[in-house]
Design a protein around this motif. Structure first.
Motif, PDB file in Angstrom:
ATOM      1  N   ARG A 195       0.841  -1.186   0.000  1.00  0.00           N
ATOM      2  CA  ARG A 195       0.000   0.000   0.000  1.00  0.00           C
ATOM      3  C   ARG A 195       0.884   1.246   0.000  1.00  0.00           C
ATOM      4  O   ARG A 195       1.995   1.238   0.545  1.00  0.00           O
ATOM      5  CB  ARG A 195      -0.938  -0.030   1.212  1.00  0.00           C
ATOM      6  N   ALA A 196       0.420   2.329  -0.589  1.00  0.00           N
ATOM      7  CA  ALA A 196       1.214   3.551  -0.771  1.00  0.00           C
ATOM      8  C   ALA A 196       1.771   4.100   0.541  1.00  0.00           C
ATOM      9  O   ALA A 196       2.941   4.499   0.608  1.00  0.00           O
ATOM     10  CB  ALA A 196       0.378   4.615  -1.484  1.00  0.00           C
ATOM     11  N   ASP A 197       0.960   4.140   1.606  1.00  0.00           N
ATOM     12  CA  ASP A 197       1.461   4.686   2.870  1.00  0.00           C
ATOM     13  C   ASP A 197       2.568   3.813   3.455  1.00  0.00           C
ATOM     14  O   ASP A 197       3.509   4.325   4.069  1.00  0.00           O
ATOM     15  CB  ASP A 197       0.317   4.905   3.879  1.00  0.00           C
ATOM     16  N   LEU A 198       2.527   2.508   3.233  1.00  0.00           N
ATOM     17  CA  LEU A 198       3.610   1.632   3.686  1.00  0.00           C
ATOM     18  C   LEU A 198       4.883   1.910   2.898  1.00  0.00           C
ATOM     19  O   LEU A 198       5.976   1.951   3.472  1.00  0.00           O
ATOM     20  CB  LEU A 198       3.223   0.153   3.551  1.00  0.00           C
ATOM     21  N   ARG A 199       4.760   2.137   1.604  1.00  0.00           N
ATOM     22  CA  ARG A 199       5.950   2.440   0.793  1.00  0.00           C
ATOM     23  C   ARG A 199       6.645   3.705   1.309  1.00  0.00           C
ATOM     24  O   ARG A 199       7.878   3.762   1.381  1.00  0.00           O
ATOM     25  CB  ARG A 199       5.570   2.574  -0.683  1.00  0.00           C
ATOM     26  N   LYS A 200       5.871   4.693   1.731  1.00  0.00           N
ATOM     27  CA  LYS A 200       6.451   5.921   2.297  1.00  0.00           C
ATOM     28  C   LYS A 200       7.147   5.628   3.624  1.00  0.00           C
ATOM     29  O   LYS A 200       8.257   6.124   3.873  1.00  0.00           O
ATOM     30  CB  LYS A 200       5.368   6.984   2.484  1.00  0.00           C
ATOM     31  N   ARG A 201       6.504   4.862   4.492  1.00  0.00           N
ATOM     32  CA  ARG A 201       7.121   4.513   5.782  1.00  0.00           C
ATOM     33  C   ARG A 201       8.401   3.707   5.580  1.00  0.00           C
ATOM     34  O   ARG A 201       9.394   3.891   6.287  1.00  0.00           O
ATOM     35  CB  ARG A 201       6.136   3.751   6.667  1.00  0.00           C
ATOM     36  N   LEU A 202       8.383   2.789   4.582  1.00  0.00           N
ATOM     37  CA  LEU A 202       9.582   1.986   4.304  1.00  0.00           C
ATOM     38  C   LEU A 202      10.722   2.869   3.807  1.00  0.00           C
ATOM     39  O   LEU A 202      11.877   2.676   4.195  1.00  0.00           O
ATOM     40  CB  LEU A 202       9.280   0.892   3.274  1.00  0.00           C
ATOM     41  N   ALA A 203      10.406   3.843   2.967  1.00  0.00           N
ATOM     42  CA  ALA A 203      11.446   4.757   2.454  1.00  0.00           C
ATOM     43  C   ALA A 203      12.103   5.507   3.614  1.00  0.00           C
ATOM     44  O   ALA A 203      13.337   5.663   3.657  1.00  0.00           O
ATOM     45  CB  ALA A 203      10.857   5.719   1.433  1.00  0.00           C
ATOM     46  N   SER A 204      11.312   5.952   4.571  1.00  0.00           N
ATOM     47  CA  SER A 204      11.840   6.646   5.739  1.00  0.00           C
ATOM     48  C   SER A 204      12.705   5.704   6.582  1.00  0.00           C
ATOM     49  O   SER A 204      13.807   6.076   7.008  1.00  0.00           O
ATOM     50  CB  SER A 204      10.674   7.191   6.571  1.00  0.00           C
ATOM     51  N   TRP A 205      12.216   4.491   6.811  1.00  0.00           N
ATOM     52  CA  TRP A 205      12.980   3.500   7.591  1.00  0.00           C
ATOM     53  C   TRP A 205      14.300   3.189   6.893  1.00  0.00           C
ATOM     54  O   TRP A 205      15.344   3.105   7.542  1.00  0.00           O
ATOM     55  CB  TRP A 205      12.142   2.224   7.760  1.00  0.00           C
ATOM     56  N   GLU A 206      14.260   3.015   5.576  1.00  0.00           N
ATOM     57  CA  GLU A 206      15.464   2.673   4.815  1.00  0.00           C
ATOM     58  C   GLU A 206      16.490   3.796   4.847  1.00  0.00           C
ATOM     59  O   GLU A 206      17.700   3.561   4.945  1.00  0.00           O
ATOM     60  CB  GLU A 206      15.085   2.322   3.367  1.00  0.00           C
ATOM     61  N   SER A 207      16.024   5.032   4.823  1.00  0.00           N
ATOM     62  CA  SER A 207      16.930   6.177   4.889  1.00  0.00           C
ATOM     63  C   SER A 207      17.661   6.216   6.233  1.00  0.00           C
ATOM     64  O   SER A 207      18.861   6.491   6.296  1.00  0.00           O
ATOM     65  CB  SER A 207      16.128   7.464   4.668  1.00  0.00           C
ATOM     66  N   LYS A 208      16.950   5.929   7.296  1.00  0.00           N
ATOM     67  CA  LYS A 208      17.547   5.940   8.641  1.00  0.00           C
ATOM     68  C   LYS A 208      18.457   4.735   8.876  1.00  0.00           C
ATOM     69  O   LYS A 208      19.472   4.845   9.571  1.00  0.00           O
ATOM     70  CB  LYS A 208      16.445   5.934   9.702  1.00  0.00           C
ATOM     71  N   ASN A 209      18.087   3.560   8.346  1.00  0.00           N
ATOM     72  CA  ASN A 209      18.792   2.315   8.678  1.00  0.00           C
ATOM     73  C   ASN A 209      19.756   1.826   7.595  1.00  0.00           C
ATOM     74  O   ASN A 209      20.451   0.840   7.811  1.00  0.00           O
ATOM     75  CB  ASN A 209      17.769   1.218   8.992  1.00  0.00           C
ATOM     76  N   HIS A 210      19.753   2.460   6.456  1.00  0.00           N
ATOM     77  CA  HIS A 210      20.634   2.059   5.348  1.00  0.00           C
ATOM     78  C   HIS A 210      20.500   0.559   5.046  1.00  0.00           C
ATOM     79  O   HIS A 210      21.486  -0.161   4.899  1.00  0.00           O
ATOM     80  CB  HIS A 210      22.092   2.421   5.646  1.00  0.00           C
ATOM     81  N   ALA A 211      19.256   0.115   4.970  1.00  0.00           N
ATOM     82  CA  ALA A 211      18.959  -1.297   4.702  1.00  0.00           C
ATOM     83  C   ALA A 211      17.632  -1.378   3.967  1.00  0.00           C
ATOM     84  O   ALA A 211      16.884  -0.401   3.889  1.00  0.00           O
ATOM     85  CB  ALA A 211      18.894  -2.083   6.016  1.00  0.00           C
ATOM     86  N   ASP A 212      17.338  -2.540   3.437  1.00  0.00           N
ATOM     87  CA  ASP A 212      16.082  -2.790   2.730  1.00  0.00           C
ATOM     88  C   ASP A 212      14.975  -2.969   3.771  1.00  0.00           C
ATOM     89  O   ASP A 212      15.055  -3.856   4.627  1.00  0.00           O
ATOM     90  CB  ASP A 212      16.232  -4.054   1.869  1.00  0.00           C
ATOM     91  N   GLY A 213      13.956  -2.148   3.707  1.00  0.00           N
ATOM     92  CA  GLY A 213      12.870  -2.208   4.685  1.00  0.00           C
ATOM     93  C   GLY A 213      11.980  -3.427   4.568  1.00  0.00           C
ATOM     94  O   GLY A 213      11.392  -3.866   5.555  1.00  0.00           O
ATOM     95  N   VAL A 214      11.857  -3.983   3.379  1.00  0.00           N
ATOM     96  CA  VAL A 214      11.044  -5.193   3.191  1.00  0.00           C
ATOM     97  C   VAL A 214      11.723  -6.384   3.852  1.00  0.00           C
ATOM     98  O   VAL A 214      11.088  -7.207   4.511  1.00  0.00           O
ATOM     99  CB  VAL A 214      10.806  -5.462   1.687  1.00  0.00           C
ATOM    100  N   LEU A 215      13.041  -6.454   3.696  1.00  0.00           N
ATOM    101  CA  LEU A 215      13.810  -7.571   4.250  1.00  0.00           C
ATOM    102  C   LEU A 215      14.369  -7.255   5.631  1.00  0.00           C
ATOM    103  O   LEU A 215      14.816  -8.160   6.336  1.00  0.00           O
ATOM    104  CB  LEU A 215      14.963  -7.932   3.306  1.00  0.00           C
ATOM    105  N   ARG A 216      14.366  -5.977   5.990  1.00  0.00           N
ATOM    106  CA  ARG A 216      14.955  -5.519   7.247  1.00  0.00           C
ATOM    107  C   ARG A 216      16.428  -5.938   7.339  1.00  0.00           C
ATOM    108  O   ARG A 216      16.912  -6.372   8.373  1.00  0.00           O
ATOM    109  CB  ARG A 216      14.191  -6.024   8.459  1.00  0.00           C
ATOM    110  N   ALA A 217      17.142  -5.790   6.217  1.00  0.00           N
ATOM    111  CA  ALA A 217      18.544  -6.211   6.163  1.00  0.00           C
ATOM    112  C   ALA A 217      19.250  -5.524   5.004  1.00  0.00           C
ATOM    113  O   ALA A 217      18.609  -4.975   4.106  1.00  0.00           O
ATOM    114  CB  ALA A 217      18.629  -7.722   5.994  1.00  0.00           C
TER     115      ALA A 217
END
Length: 174
Positions: free
Chosen positions: A91-113
């Motif tokens: 869903r679009a709002d999840l894609r936005k949250r994942l982009a933010s998480w990925e920017s902070k964690n320097h990792a793939d948000g779907v895989l969390r790695a």
């Protein structure tokens, strides 16, 4: 007085037996010849492979389909396909949250790695309030000491899109 009938029967029986013997003999290899036995297949080739399937109506199957295709795309370094899969399944709002998480964690948000797992599995973890919950188990090393991590995924029963992805609590030790 004897008739010729029994003699004809004897001749017919002997002729039939001789023909059968010639047929069997022709099928056998010549004296001293060898035949090659059929090849023996290794057990791995003859073992049944697990069946795979799914349904477009099942949110659990869709999560499994997404993770299978997404991991393949990331493994193949196909960023275009990975992005298309995210657009279709998340869903679009999840894609936005994942982009933010990925920017902070320097990792793939779907895989969390930061790297790609070598195996994955998806299991049902319940339903409620219009959502289905699944646990995705990711295996990170195919060596003698593989490690795993778990991701909790929530999907909408209405749209069947993934609405949230987060790290799942560790499995309790038994």
């Amino acid at each position: 007085m004897r008739t010729s009938r029994p003699a004809r029967r004897r001749t017919a029986v002997i002729g039939t037996a001789a023909a059968a013997l010639l047929t069997v003999t022709a099928a056998l290899p010549a004296f001293g010849a060898t035949t090659t036995p059929p090849p023996v297949r290794p057990a791995a080739q003859t073992a049944a492979q697990p069946a795979r399937g799914g349904s477009p109506e099942s949110t659990v199957d869709r999560v499994a389909d997404f993770y299978g295709a997404y991991i393949d795309a990331v493994y193949d370094e196909d960023g275009t396909l990975a992005g298309q899969l995210r657009t279709h399944y998340l869903r679009a709002d999840l894609r936005k949250r994942l982009a933010s998480w990925e920017s902070k964690n320097h990792a793939d948000g779907v895989l969390r790695a930061q790297n790609v797992p070598v195996k994955w599995s998806v299991s049902y973890d319940g339903s409620g309030t219009g959502s289905t919950y699944t646990i995705v188990t990711l295996t990170w090393d195919s060596g003698s000491h593989p490690s795993t991590s778990r991701v909790a995924v929530r999907s909408s029963l209405e749209t069947r899109q993934i609405t949230d992805i987060k790290e799942a609590p560790a499995t309790p030790a038994r």
